[in-house]
Design a protein around this motif. Structure first.
Motif, PDB file in Angstrom:
ATOM      1  N   UNK A   1       0.827  -1.203   0.000  1.00  0.00           N
ATOM      2  CA  UNK A   1       0.000   0.000   0.000  1.00  0.00           C
ATOM      3  C   UNK A   1       0.863   1.255   0.000  1.00  0.00           C
ATOM      4  N   UNK A   2       1.964   1.223   0.739  1.00  0.00           N
ATOM      5  CA  UNK A   2       2.856   2.383   0.795  1.00  0.00           C
ATOM      6  C   UNK A   2       3.501   2.643  -0.555  1.00  0.00           C
ATOM      7  N   UNK A   3       3.978   1.583  -1.205  1.00  0.00           N
ATOM      8  CA  UNK A   3       4.636   1.759  -2.509  1.00  0.00           C
ATOM      9  C   UNK A   3       3.645   2.209  -3.580  1.00  0.00           C
ATOM     10  N   UNK A   4       2.466   1.621  -3.611  1.00  0.00           N
ATOM     11  CA  UNK A   4       1.479   1.999  -4.625  1.00  0.00           C
ATOM     12  C   UNK A   4       1.005   3.444  -4.428  1.00  0.00           C
ATOM     13  N   UNK A   5       0.916   3.871  -3.195  1.00  0.00           N
ATOM     14  CA  UNK A   5       0.496   5.248  -2.931  1.00  0.00           C
ATOM     15  C   UNK A   5       1.550   6.235  -3.420  1.00  0.00           C
ATOM     16  N   UNK A   6       2.825   5.918  -3.171  1.00  0.00           N
ATOM     17  CA  UNK A   6       3.896   6.791  -3.638  1.00  0.00           C
ATOM     18  C   UNK A   6       3.950   6.838  -5.161  1.00  0.00           C
ATOM     19  N   UNK A   7       3.532   5.722  -5.825  1.00  0.00           N
ATOM     20  CA  UNK A   7       3.531   5.678  -7.288  1.00  0.00           C
ATOM     21  C   UNK A   7       2.275   6.294  -7.897  1.00  0.00           C
ATOM     22  N   UNK A   8       1.361   6.785  -7.057  1.00  0.00           N
ATOM     23  CA  UNK A   8       0.137   7.402  -7.564  1.00  0.00           C
ATOM     24  C   UNK A   8      -0.943   6.401  -7.925  1.00  0.00           C
ATOM     25  N   UNK A   9      -0.739   5.120  -7.606  1.00  0.00           N
ATOM     26  CA  UNK A   9      -1.744   4.088  -7.902  1.00  0.00           C
ATOM     27  C   UNK A   9      -2.662   3.950  -6.683  1.00  0.00           C
ATOM     28  N   UNK A  10      -3.528   4.956  -6.542  1.00  0.00           N
ATOM     29  CA  UNK A  10      -4.324   5.061  -5.318  1.00  0.00           C
ATOM     30  C   UNK A  10      -5.300   3.893  -5.134  1.00  0.00           C
ATOM     31  N   UNK A  11      -5.914   3.454  -6.203  1.00  0.00           N
ATOM     32  CA  UNK A  11      -6.901   2.368  -6.069  1.00  0.00           C
ATOM     33  C   UNK A  11      -6.252   1.088  -5.559  1.00  0.00           C
ATOM     34  N   UNK A  12      -5.104   0.727  -6.141  1.00  0.00           N
ATOM     35  CA  UNK A  12      -4.392  -0.461  -5.675  1.00  0.00           C
ATOM     36  C   UNK A  12      -3.871  -0.268  -4.253  1.00  0.00           C
ATOM     37  N   UNK A  13      -3.431   0.939  -3.948  1.00  0.00           N
ATOM     38  CA  UNK A  13      -2.940   1.227  -2.598  1.00  0.00           C
ATOM     39  C   UNK A  13      -4.043   1.046  -1.568  1.00  0.00           C
ATOM     40  N   UNK A  14      -5.232   1.522  -1.889  1.00  0.00           N
ATOM     41  CA  UNK A  14      -6.352   1.391  -0.947  1.00  0.00           C
ATOM     42  C   UNK A  14      -6.763  -0.066  -0.756  1.00  0.00           C
TER      43      UNK A  14
END
Length: 453
Positions: free
Chosen positions: A187-200
């Protein structure tokens, strides 16, 4: 006349005031709905940035539907103000439709935006939630060795069957905590990459895994406490069951009580000896069930002993009486079909239904039954008497219809149809004599049954 026109004028003034109020409400609702669309459009853009397009699909579709229907509302409002004159009814109908469309639009958008409030709040707090997941995972890992020790201690006291529900809990909790930590990192990596849906999605998986792991660890500790409580309760139930058996052996031994005594004795005999690993939950459940069965059997036996059970002969007399009255009612109605109305036919149909229910209740033809269980006699007699009563009513109503349909002497200038001059100037009606004999026979039959009862 002046009062009449005055009343009409007041009614028209009230209607005009209502129409004016409706027009104002429609205009206000139209402005409010249009502003709500603009505001929700901005909220959608923010939600998509936080959650991704997949999570905001419902809100986006709701906005599209609202825009489409609000175009209809604007069109109706335009018709209200074009150069073509409108009747009050047309204006009233359009304004009501505008208000309805705007109200629906705001309710739909409220529902969709409310559903996104919690996910958006969670997305905003993602860094805080990730930190909490890691802290909770570290805290729960410290409890796993104690959970394993508890399971080993319980294995020395309880059977494998009893421990099956918690034995694997420490290992499963450890796996879930590892998955939670991995999901938090994703979740932390996906959020930093702007992939909010996957991060959530990864964030939700991590929080759920920590919750499940804590539940599994808590269940081990809860099992130990509940097992001790079950053992204590089991000892009390064993003592109560032995006392209940002593009381039951003094009760009248009906088949139900005897079977329940055997069941409770078997449950007590199946208890393991001291020092054997047991399943206190299973033993407690089995003993409670047997104990409750004995209580129910004794209560039923006492109730049966206190209740007066009709003799078999009385029940059979009631059934025979019902069959006799049904047969007579059928014959009379069938023999005068053109004269019989709905009331008599309805009573006969209901009597036949009750009589058929009696056969189903006994599981065989009541008239051919050689014996009827004591538990069923009271109900069987009540059903038979009900059928006989309805058949008697059907016969009386049929007689009323026949008397009403038969021509009277003054209609033909002589004896009534179907009648003849009797001896000594008296009149005797063949139909009436027949019905009188039938009714008399039924009365005598009922009296005889009363004496037999």
């Amino acid at each position: 006349m002046a009062g009449f026109w005055g009343k009409r004028k007041r009614e028209q003034e009230e209607l005009d005031a209502q129409d004016a109020d409706l027009a104002r409400r429609a205009q206000k609702a139209l402005v409010s709905a249009d502003e709500r669309i603009r505001l929700t459009t901005d909220e959608l853009a923010f939600a998509e940035a936080e959650l991704g397009p997949g999570s905001t699909k419902d809100l986006r579709e709701a906005l599209d539907a609202v825009r489409t229907h609000l175009q209809e509302a604007f069109h109706l409002h335009q018709l209200n103000h074009d150069e073509i004159p409108d009747t009050p009814e047309e204006l009233r109908t359009r304004n009501a439709r505008i208000a309805q469309l705007c109200e629906w639009a705001e309710e739909l958008l409220d529902d969709r935006t409310t559903a996104l409030a919690v996910p958006i709040e969670r997305a905003r707090r993602a860094p805080e939630i990730i930190a909490k997941v890691r802290a909770d995972a570290a805290r729960l890992r410290l409890r796993i060795p104690d959970a394993r020790s508890t399971v080993q201690r319980l294995a020395a006291r309880y059977s494998a069957h009893a421990l099956a529900q918690v034995e694997a809990n420490p290992a499963e909790a450890e796996q879930l905590l590892g998955f939670a930590e991995h999901s938090a990192a994703v979740a932390e990596r996906r959020r930093e990459a702007g992939q909010r849906e996957q991060a959530n999605m990864a964030l939700e998986a991590s929080t759920e895994s920590v919750r499940r792991a804590e539940t599994l660890i808590d269940a081990v500790e809860t099992f130990e406490v509940e097992a001790l409580r079950a053992e204590s309760t089991l000892a009390a139930i064993i003592e109560d069951s032995r006392d209940d058996l002593t009381v039951a052996l003094r009760e009248p031994h009906s088949p139900g009580v005897s079977d329940a005594i055997v069941g409770l004795q078997s449950a007590l005999a199946a208890l393991p000896a001291a020092g054997v690993n047991t399943d206190p939950f299973e033993q407690l459940s089995r003993l409670r069930e047997a104990n409750a069965g004995l209580d129910a059997a004794i209560a039923a036996a006492r109730e049966r002993a206190a209740r007066v059970i009709p003799p078999l002969e009385h029940v059979r007399h009631s059934i025979d009486d019902a069959d006799r009255q049904l047969a007579v009612a059928r014959d009379v109605i069938a023999g005068h079909r053109g004269w019989i109305g709905a009331d008599a036919r309805t009573r006969l149909a209901e009597a036949e239904r009750v009589r058929a229910d009696l056969d189903r209740y006994l599981g065989t033809s009541a008239s051919a039954a050689t014996t009827i269980d004591e538990d069923h006699r009271e109900q069987a007699m009540a059903m038979a008497r009900r059928a006989a009563f309805l058949a008697s009513e059907a016969l009386q109503l049929a007689q009323r219809d026949i008397d009403a349909a038969r021509p009277q002497p003054d209609q033909w200038g002589g004896p009534g149809y179907g009648q003849q001059q009797g001896w000594g100037g008296g009149r005797r009606g063949g139909g009436s004599d027949l019905m009188g004999g039938i009714l008399g026979g039924l009365v005598i039959g009922s009296l005889l049954d009363g004496f037999l009862d």
